[in-house]
Design a protein around this motif. Structure first.
Motif, PDB file in Angstrom:
ATOM      1  N   PRO A  34      72.496  10.104 160.260  1.00 16.88           N
ATOM      2  CA  PRO A  34      71.059  10.352 160.073  1.00 16.88           C
ATOM      3  C   PRO A  34      70.559   9.985 158.665  1.00 16.88           C
ATOM      4  CG  PRO A  34      72.056  12.182 161.254  1.00 16.88           C
ATOM      5  CD  PRO A  34      73.185  11.304 160.795  1.00 16.88           C
ATOM      6  N   VAL A  35      71.364  10.246 157.652  1.00 12.19           N
ATOM      7  CA  VAL A  35      70.980   9.879 156.283  1.00 12.19           C
ATOM      8  C   VAL A  35      70.904   8.365 156.162  1.00 12.19           C
ATOM      9  CG1 VAL A  35      71.726   9.889 153.860  1.00 12.19           C
ATOM     10  CG2 VAL A  35      71.835  11.992 155.214  1.00 12.19           C
ATOM     11  N   PHE A  36      71.916   7.673 156.720  1.00 11.33           N
ATOM     12  CA  PHE A  36      71.896   6.212 156.679  1.00 11.33           C
ATOM     13  C   PHE A  36      70.663   5.674 157.400  1.00 11.33           C
ATOM     14  CE2 PHE A  36      72.607   2.183 158.815  1.00 11.33           C
ATOM     15  CZ  PHE A  36      72.759   1.359 157.715  1.00 11.33           C
ATOM     16  N   ARG A  37      70.362   6.194 158.586  1.00 10.67           N
ATOM     17  CA  ARG A  37      69.221   5.685 159.367  1.00 10.67           C
ATOM     18  C   ARG A  37      67.903   5.905 158.630  1.00 10.67           C
ATOM     19  NH1 ARG A  37      71.595   1.932 162.074  1.00 10.67           N
ATOM     20  NH2 ARG A  37      73.278   2.732 163.365  1.00 10.67           N
ATOM     21  N   ALA A  38      67.763   7.015 157.925  1.00 13.17           N
ATOM     22  CA  ALA A  38      66.543   7.261 157.136  1.00 13.17           C
ATOM     23  C   ALA A  38      66.436   6.242 156.003  1.00 13.17           C
ATOM     24  CB  ALA A  38      66.539   8.692 156.592  1.00 13.17           C
ATOM     25  N   MET A  39      67.556   5.980 155.338  1.00 12.69           N
ATOM     26  CA  MET A  39      67.564   4.974 154.271  1.00 12.69           C
ATOM     27  C   MET A  39      67.226   3.600 154.838  1.00 12.69           C
ATOM     28  SD  MET A  39      70.989   6.108 152.182  1.00 12.69           S
ATOM     29  CE  MET A  39      70.804   4.872 150.899  1.00 12.69           C
ATOM     30  N   GLU A  40      67.775   3.302 156.004  1.00 12.56           N
ATOM     31  CA  GLU A  40      67.552   2.003 156.643  1.00 12.56           C
ATOM     32  C   GLU A  40      66.080   1.823 157.013  1.00 12.56           C
ATOM     33  OE1 GLU A  40      70.043  -0.385 159.921  1.00 12.56           O
ATOM     34  OE2 GLU A  40      69.240   1.524 160.655  1.00 12.56           O
TER      35      GLU A  40
END
Length: 168
Positions: free
Chosen positions: A55-61
């Motif tokens: 989820p953190v990666f997807r928000a950054m993406e």
């Protein structure tokens, strides 16, 4: 500003290779959103997944894609899962989006089920790859202006098909 091409597709489709080739052929700058995320986070994507979670990666993406879509005017390669974001899919409606499609067998062969691809690691990577393709295929097609099946094509042939499909 707006990218000339935005390139999407699953792991192994050739997004970075084809994007760099298109940029070189058309004398345009190249940008890779995954590289933007790595630079921002200061660590590889696999470490972001491990340390911080998907989820953190997807928000950054999602944030990195939105920023790149307004800042970059060349060829922009997105990560394979960028289309999972409804916000990103909405933003892509206003761009020339190239979907590089790859079949399961060829995608598995090309990725080698590499450990640097966090979503392909695990007990049964082939089943994971199939599930990933099944879930994302409709999303890639939803945003695509042109689709190119890359399985039996060389990178030059894929670039030719993209340029022909979208036009100069």
């Amino acid at each position: 500003m707006s990218p000339r091409f935005v390139v999407v597709g699953p792991p192994g489709a050739g997004k970075t290779t084809i994007s760099e080739l298109l940029a070189a052929r058309l004398a345009l700058p190249f940008r890779d959103v995954d590289a933007d995320i790595v630079e921002l986070a200061g660590k590889p994507i696999s470490d972001i997944f491990t340390d911080d979670g998907e989820p953190v990666f997807r928000a950054m993406e999602e944030e990195a894609v939105a920023k790149a879509l307004v800042e970059h005017e060349g060829v922009l390669a997105l990560g394979g899962g960028a289309v999972l974001s409804a916000k990103t899919r909405e933003l892509l409606q206003h761009h020339h989006v190239v979907f590089l499609n790859v079949g399961m067998a060829e995608g598995v062969r090309r990725t080698g089920l590499a450990s640097n691809r966090p979503l392909l690691t695990g007990i049964n990577p082939r089943a994971t790859f199939k599930a990933l393709l099944d879930a994302r295929l409709p999303l890639y097609r939803e945003v695509a202006t042109v689709e190119v099946l890359t399985d039996s094509l060389t990178p030059d042939e894929v670039a030719d098909a993209v340029i022909e499909g979208v036009g100069r």
